[in-house]
Design a protein around this motif. Structure first.
Motif, PDB file in Angstrom:
ATOM      1  N   LEU A  45       5.992  10.153   5.161  1.00  0.00           N
ATOM      2  CA  LEU A  45       5.852  10.205   3.705  1.00  0.00           C
ATOM      3  C   LEU A  45       7.047   9.539   3.029  1.00  0.00           C
ATOM      4  CD1 LEU A  45       4.665  11.066   1.015  1.00  0.00           C
ATOM      5  CD2 LEU A  45       5.645  13.344   1.379  1.00  0.00           C
ATOM      6  N   ASN A  46       8.257   9.907   3.443  1.00  0.00           N
ATOM      7  CA  ASN A  46       9.439   9.272   2.868  1.00  0.00           C
ATOM      8  C   ASN A  46       9.438   7.772   3.124  1.00  0.00           C
ATOM      9  OD1 ASN A  46      10.569  11.654   1.826  1.00  0.00           O
ATOM     10  ND2 ASN A  46      11.667  12.098   3.719  1.00  0.00           N
ATOM     11  N   GLY A  47       9.036   7.381   4.327  1.00  0.00           N
ATOM     12  CA  GLY A  47       8.984   5.970   4.668  1.00  0.00           C
ATOM     13  C   GLY A  47       7.958   5.212   3.852  1.00  0.00           C
ATOM     14  N   ALA A  48       6.821   5.848   3.585  1.00  0.00           N
ATOM     15  CA  ALA A  48       5.784   5.198   2.781  1.00  0.00           C
ATOM     16  C   ALA A  48       6.278   4.953   1.369  1.00  0.00           C
ATOM     17  CB  ALA A  48       4.526   6.059   2.770  1.00  0.00           C
ATOM     18  N   ALA A 104      -2.516  11.969  -2.827  1.00  0.00           N
ATOM     19  CA  ALA A 104      -3.303  11.031  -3.629  1.00  0.00           C
ATOM     20  C   ALA A 104      -2.677  10.820  -4.999  1.00  0.00           C
ATOM     21  CB  ALA A 104      -4.739  11.521  -3.762  1.00  0.00           C
ATOM     22  N   GLY A 105      -1.952  11.825  -5.488  1.00  0.00           N
ATOM     23  CA  GLY A 105      -1.311  11.722  -6.794  1.00  0.00           C
ATOM     24  C   GLY A 105       0.061  11.073  -6.762  1.00  0.00           C
ATOM     25  N   VAL A 106       0.586  10.821  -5.566  1.00  0.00           N
ATOM     26  CA  VAL A 106       1.896  10.178  -5.437  1.00  0.00           C
ATOM     27  C   VAL A 106       1.740   8.674  -5.650  1.00  0.00           C
ATOM     28  CG1 VAL A 106       3.797   9.660  -3.863  1.00  0.00           C
ATOM     29  CG2 VAL A 106       2.777  11.943  -3.880  1.00  0.00           C
ATOM     30  N   ASN A 107       2.595   8.098  -6.464  1.00  0.00           N
ATOM     31  CA  ASN A 107       2.521   6.665  -6.757  1.00  0.00           C
ATOM     32  C   ASN A 107       3.214   5.868  -5.663  1.00  0.00           C
ATOM     33  OD1 ASN A 107       2.228   4.164  -7.956  1.00  0.00           O
ATOM     34  ND2 ASN A 107       3.979   4.450  -9.342  1.00  0.00           N
ATOM     35  N   LEU A 108       2.499   5.614  -4.578  1.00  0.00           N
ATOM     36  CA  LEU A 108       3.066   4.843  -3.477  1.00  0.00           C
ATOM     37  C   LEU A 108       3.060   3.351  -3.775  1.00  0.00           C
ATOM     38  CD1 LEU A 108       1.531   6.669  -0.380  1.00  0.00           C
ATOM     39  CD2 LEU A 108       3.875   6.839  -1.251  1.00  0.00           C
ATOM     40  N   GLY A 109       2.155   2.913  -4.632  1.00  0.00           N
ATOM     41  CA  GLY A 109       2.085   1.501  -4.965  1.00  0.00           C
ATOM     42  C   GLY A 109       1.127   0.715  -4.094  1.00  0.00           C
ATOM     43  N   PHE A 110       0.528   1.358  -3.102  1.00  0.00           N
ATOM     44  CA  PHE A 110      -0.455   0.700  -2.241  1.00  0.00           C
ATOM     45  C   PHE A 110      -1.364   1.772  -1.655  1.00  0.00           C
ATOM     46  CE2 PHE A 110       3.370   1.638   0.111  1.00  0.00           C
ATOM     47  CZ  PHE A 110       2.941   2.224   1.281  1.00  0.00           C
ATOM     48  N   GLU A 114      -1.548  -1.587   5.574  1.00  0.00           N
ATOM     49  CA  GLU A 114      -1.264  -3.011   5.726  1.00  0.00           C
ATOM     50  C   GLU A 114      -0.877  -3.686   4.416  1.00  0.00           C
ATOM     51  OE1 GLU A 114      -5.868  -2.661   5.829  1.00  0.00           O
ATOM     52  OE2 GLU A 114      -4.100  -1.451   6.327  1.00  0.00           O
ATOM     53  N   ALA A 115      -1.013  -2.987   3.287  1.00  0.00           N
ATOM     54  CA  ALA A 115      -0.663  -3.556   1.989  1.00  0.00           C
ATOM     55  C   ALA A 115       0.769  -3.228   1.572  1.00  0.00           C
ATOM     56  CB  ALA A 115      -1.637  -3.059   0.917  1.00  0.00           C
ATOM     57  N   ALA A 116       1.499  -2.468   2.364  1.00  0.00           N
ATOM     58  CA  ALA A 116       2.873  -2.108   2.020  1.00  0.00           C
ATOM     59  C   ALA A 116       3.761  -3.349   1.997  1.00  0.00           C
ATOM     60  CB  ALA A 116       3.424  -1.091   3.018  1.00  0.00           C
ATOM     61  N   THR A 117       4.708  -3.374   1.086  1.00  0.00           N
ATOM     62  CA  THR A 117       5.630  -4.505   0.991  1.00  0.00           C
ATOM     63  C   THR A 117       6.463  -4.639   2.262  1.00  0.00           C
ATOM     64  OG1 THR A 117       5.777  -4.186  -1.409  1.00  0.00           O
ATOM     65  CG2 THR A 117       7.492  -5.514  -0.380  1.00  0.00           C
TER      66      THR A 117
END
Length: 293
Positions: A45-48, A104-110, A114-117
């Motif tokens: 989670l922290n890594g995401a 689902a409510g956390v703003n991960l941005g992706f 595979e879409a992670a920066t």
């Protein structure tokens, strides 16, 4: 000179994962950034969160997420569910829907791994074989729920036809997996004191019991000898640890992680703080990670 691949390996540890927020701030302050992120359980989670962009303002937002986190967001106590968990063989104590809704409510941005920066890899455990599974594609929420499905507390999660449980059961500190993904230098962010994967803490006892049931070797120290890749293990600060259901000490844990990692970096050779090619965004006030009072 060819630039190597720096991996951040974030271990599991439940609410002790708050310590990693301070560790991450100190690393970014020292211009140490990841090219690759591998995490188990709460470390995933922290890594995401970091994988969207490795900046200090992003760490500040992660710290705020931890400050707002409450026990009911992860462990919604319901008497009927607890009673059935105690009496029915193979059942679980907590409904995972609350945790899934929280993620689902956390703003991960992706929405997909595979879409992670920054390339993100989430480690879970295959329930059938007991072997670690590295999830690099697919829905990020599914991967995070599976990686944190602590046995007996949460049910297994089906992902791509396999039933998965907490990554900490098979690989709480997935160093070998990071090396296999191409890392040439690894920074390990543990959560348990002295780098141990198993302690007397409640969550660690559950992980150890799951390993015994699945016939897995109980590994106490972080497995640095399993790879020839240079591994830098950040120290976990000393101090009393909260119970796994206590989320009131996150500010203290973050501040300890920040201070201890800053001291560790000051003792390390300058090569650990080589300038990065990426910017950090606006500076993060260190006061944000200090305990109140």
């Amino acid at each position: 000179m060819t630039r190597g691949v720096t991996a951040f390996v974030l271990a599991g540890g439940g609410n002790l994962g708050a310590t990693q927020v301070g560790m991450l701030q100190a690393l970014l302050e020292a211009n140490i950034e990841p090219d690759l992120i591998v995490g188990s359980s709460v470390g995933a989670l922290n890594g995401a969160f970091l994988a969207e962009r490795p900046t200090l303002d992003r760490i500040e937002a992660l710290g705020q997420l931890w400050r707002n986190l409450r026990r009911r967001d992860i462990f919604p106590f319901r008497p009927a569910r607890l009673a059935s968990g105690l009496t029915r063989r193979g059942s679980h104590f907590f409904d995972p829907d609350r945790f899934r809704s929280f993620l689902a409510g956390v703003n991960l941005g992706f929405g997909r791994l595979e879409a992670a920066t920054i390339p993100l890899h989430v480690v879970a455990t295959d329930l059938a074989s007991g072997r670690p599974v590295v999830l690099s594609t697919g829905t990020v929420v599914d991967a995070l729920v599976a990686s944190a499905a602590l046995p007996r507390l949460f049910p297994p999660v089906e992902v791509a036809g396999r039933y998965l449980i907490d990554g900490g059961v098979a690989a709480n500190t997935p160093i070998t997996q990071a090396a296999g993904l191409g890392a040439t230098q690894i920074y390990v962010l543990p959560t348990f004191p002295n780098g141990a994967q198993t302690t007397t803490g409640q969550s660690s006892v559950l992980l150890r019991a799951a390993r015994v049931v699945m016939g897995l070797r109980d590994v106490a120290p972080i497995p640095q000898a399993e790879t020839a890749v240079p591994v830098h293990v950040l120290p976990v600060p000393a101090g009393p640890l909260p119970s796994m259901f206590d989320f009131t000490q996150t500010g203290v844990l973050m501040a300890r992680g920040l201070a201890e990692t800053r001291r560790w970096l000051a003792r390390e050779p300058a090569r650990l703080r080589a300038p990065s090619t990426r910017g950090h965004g606006r500076p993060l006030s260190s006061q944000r990670l200090q305990p109140a009072g």
